[in-house]
Design a protein around this motif. Structure first.
Motif, PDB file in Angstrom:
ATOM      1  N   HIS A 243     -37.873   7.685  67.630  1.00 40.94           N
ATOM      2  CA  HIS A 243     -39.035   6.907  68.052  1.00 40.94           C
ATOM      3  C   HIS A 243     -38.746   5.407  68.007  1.00 40.94           C
ATOM      4  N   LEU A 244     -37.918   4.955  67.084  1.00 42.82           N
ATOM      5  CA  LEU A 244     -37.543   3.546  67.084  1.00 42.82           C
ATOM      6  C   LEU A 244     -36.815   3.181  68.369  1.00 42.82           C
ATOM      7  N   ARG A 245     -35.994   4.092  68.883  1.00 43.55           N
ATOM      8  CA  ARG A 245     -35.327   3.848  70.160  1.00 43.55           C
ATOM      9  C   ARG A 245     -36.370   3.746  71.277  1.00 43.55           C
ATOM     10  N   VAL A 246     -37.375   4.635  71.260  1.00 39.40           N
ATOM     11  CA  VAL A 246     -38.444   4.583  72.265  1.00 39.40           C
ATOM     12  C   VAL A 246     -39.188   3.254  72.181  1.00 39.40           C
ATOM     13  N   PHE A 247     -39.355   2.738  70.956  1.00 37.67           N
ATOM     14  CA  PHE A 247     -40.068   1.476  70.742  1.00 37.67           C
ATOM     15  C   PHE A 247     -39.171   0.255  71.000  1.00 37.67           C
ATOM     16  N   GLU A 248     -37.967   0.482  71.495  1.00 33.49           N
ATOM     17  CA  GLU A 248     -37.022  -0.567  71.915  1.00 33.49           C
ATOM     18  C   GLU A 248     -36.322  -1.271  70.760  1.00 33.49           C
ATOM     19  N   TYR A 249     -36.275  -0.623  69.601  1.00 34.40           N
ATOM     20  CA  TYR A 249     -35.366  -1.070  68.545  1.00 34.40           C
ATOM     21  C   TYR A 249     -33.989  -0.480  68.856  1.00 34.40           C
ATOM     22  N   GLU A 250     -33.002  -0.826  68.062  1.00 40.42           N
ATOM     23  CA  GLU A 250     -31.640  -0.366  68.306  1.00 40.42           C
ATOM     24  C   GLU A 250     -31.137   0.387  67.069  1.00 40.42           C
ATOM     25  N   PRO A 251     -31.533   1.671  66.932  1.00 37.55           N
ATOM     26  CA  PRO A 251     -31.141   2.423  65.733  1.00 37.55           C
ATOM     27  C   PRO A 251     -29.713   2.967  65.813  1.00 37.55           C
ATOM     28  N   THR A 252     -29.101   3.072  64.651  1.00 32.32           N
ATOM     29  CA  THR A 252     -27.846   3.787  64.447  1.00 32.32           C
ATOM     30  C   THR A 252     -28.076   4.719  63.261  1.00 32.32           C
ATOM     31  N   ILE A 253     -27.494   5.897  63.300  1.00 32.76           N
ATOM     32  CA  ILE A 253     -27.731   6.893  62.259  1.00 32.76           C
ATOM     33  C   ILE A 253     -26.461   7.139  61.461  1.00 32.76           C
ATOM     34  N   PHE A 254     -26.605   7.174  60.141  1.00 33.36           N
ATOM     35  CA  PHE A 254     -25.536   7.674  59.273  1.00 33.36           C
ATOM     36  C   PHE A 254     -26.051   8.960  58.640  1.00 33.36           C
ATOM     37  N   TYR A 255     -25.392  10.057  58.945  1.00 34.74           N
ATOM     38  CA  TYR A 255     -25.848  11.399  58.562  1.00 34.74           C
ATOM     39  C   TYR A 255     -24.632  12.162  58.030  1.00 34.74           C
ATOM     40  N   PRO A 256     -24.229  11.853  56.779  1.00 31.54           N
ATOM     41  CA  PRO A 256     -22.926  12.321  56.297  1.00 31.54           C
ATOM     42  C   PRO A 256     -22.839  13.816  55.994  1.00 31.54           C
ATOM     43  N   MET A 257     -23.980  14.451  55.713  1.00 36.09           N
ATOM     44  CA  MET A 257     -23.972  15.884  55.376  1.00 36.09           C
ATOM     45  C   MET A 257     -24.920  16.607  56.328  1.00 36.09           C
ATOM     46  N   ARG A 258     -24.433  16.926  57.496  1.00 39.58           N
ATOM     47  CA  ARG A 258     -25.283  17.517  58.520  1.00 39.58           C
ATOM     48  C   ARG A 258     -25.711  18.928  58.117  1.00 39.58           C
ATOM     49  N   SER A 259     -27.013  19.149  58.144  1.00 36.47           N
ATOM     50  CA  SER A 259     -27.561  20.452  57.786  1.00 36.47           C
ATOM     51  C   SER A 259     -27.305  21.446  58.920  1.00 36.47           C
ATOM     52  N   LEU A 260     -27.111  22.715  58.545  1.00 38.08           N
ATOM     53  CA  LEU A 260     -26.960  23.780  59.528  1.00 38.08           C
ATOM     54  C   LEU A 260     -28.311  24.330  59.975  1.00 38.08           C
ATOM     55  N   ASP A 261     -29.376  23.830  59.361  1.00 35.84           N
ATOM     56  CA  ASP A 261     -30.728  24.251  59.727  1.00 35.84           C
ATOM     57  C   ASP A 261     -30.987  23.952  61.205  1.00 35.84           C
TER      58      ASP A 261
END
Length: 291
Positions: A131-149
């Motif tokens: 949603h931050l991207r939709v709102f025209e911010y510039e997000p980057t994600i750090f997701y070191p332990m990706r869930s298998l869910d």
């Protein structure tokens, strides 16, 4: 200010305005107790005053109460898990826009690092980033332990399809993060999740987040805090903004940052009454309220 001399109302206008705004929501006994507690604790400092407010209004939930409220929504009201995560993630992004309005930010300040863990708070963080991207911010994600869910995988795919970059590692040199981003969203751990149970990458990420000088926004609780007591609040993360999901948790009484929002407009009125959630009203069509 000496406690013997009594509090000077002119020294705490913000607290007294907030106190007056809550008066209509309380029964007579609650009003008297609130006034007494607030006046006494003003002499102890702002954080003690806030803890008195939380305790008097009973707006904070224990971990068990928060879990019971979520069960009520899932089982009795037939909310879906993905629906709740979407509502919370969207509201979290809205809270970011209120604390850091886009028109007031430079190009560099619009860059947001969202740090996600493998549990439900991490899923909320992924939605928040989208949603931050939709709102025209510039997000980057750090997701070191990706869930298998499956839900986590779907949300990750959505972010990737929207060209939100994912970091392969988090720099240990804090200044690199301070220079690259305008703020950080902490979506690592939620209530009841201890750093040691999640694993090394998340623990190391939290150690880095403690050292940042750019603003930090924590979702639901500051990661690593005890949701009941707020222990580790002194040595743990010190966020500038807290976004409480559904309702503040008990540790919120120890939050002393600049902005505290509650993202719980989706909670039905009957559920609010059942769990005695006395919270400020939402304005217009807002999905978050400032506390």
């Amino acid at each position: 200010m000496s406690s013997a001399a009594g509090p000077d109302p002119s020294e705490a206008p913000e607290e007294r305005r907030f106190l007056r705004s809550l008066q209509p929501q309380l029964p007579d006994m609650g009003r008297a107790e609130l006034s007494s507690n607030a006046t006494t604790s003003l002499a102890w400092g702002r954080q003690s005053w806030l803890e008195q407010i939380w305790n008097t209004l009973a707006v904070c939930q224990s971990t068990a109460e928060a879990a019971a409220l979520e069960r009520e929504l899932l089982e009795d009201y037939r909310f879906g898990r993905q629906q709740l995560v979407e509502l919370c993630g969207h509201a979290s992004a809205v809270a970011v826009t209120k604390a850091f309005p886009l028109p007031a930010l430079s190009r560099k300040q619009r860059t947001v690092l969202v740090v996600c863990g493998p549990e439900q708070n991490g899923a909320v963080g992924l939605v928040c980033a989208r949603h931050l991207r939709v709102f025209e911010y510039e997000p980057t994600i750090f997701y070191p332990m990706r869930s298998l869910d499956l839900l986590h995988r779907d949300l990750t795919t959505q972010c990737e399809k929207m060209d939100i970059p994912f970091l392969s590692y988090l720099p240990t040199e804090v200044q690199l993060i301070n220079e690259a981003y305008g703020l950080v969203v902490d979506a690592v751990l939620g209530p009841g999740v201890e750093p040691g149970k999640v694993g090394g990458p998340c623990t190391r990420a939290l150690a880095t987040l403690k050292l940042l000088s750019i603003p930090l926004v924590s979702l639901d609780i500051p990661s690593g805090w005890d949701a009941e007591t707020g222990s580790d609040a002194e040595d743990g993360l010190r966020p500038d903004v807290l976004v409480s999901l559904a309702a503040p948790k008990r540790c919120a009484g120890r939050f002393s940052g600049r902005h505290h929002f509650v993202a719980g407009r989706f909670v039905p009125d009957d559920v609010r009454r059942k769990f005695a959630l006395r919270l400020p009203g939402y304005t217009g069509t807002d999905c978050v309220a400032a506390l």
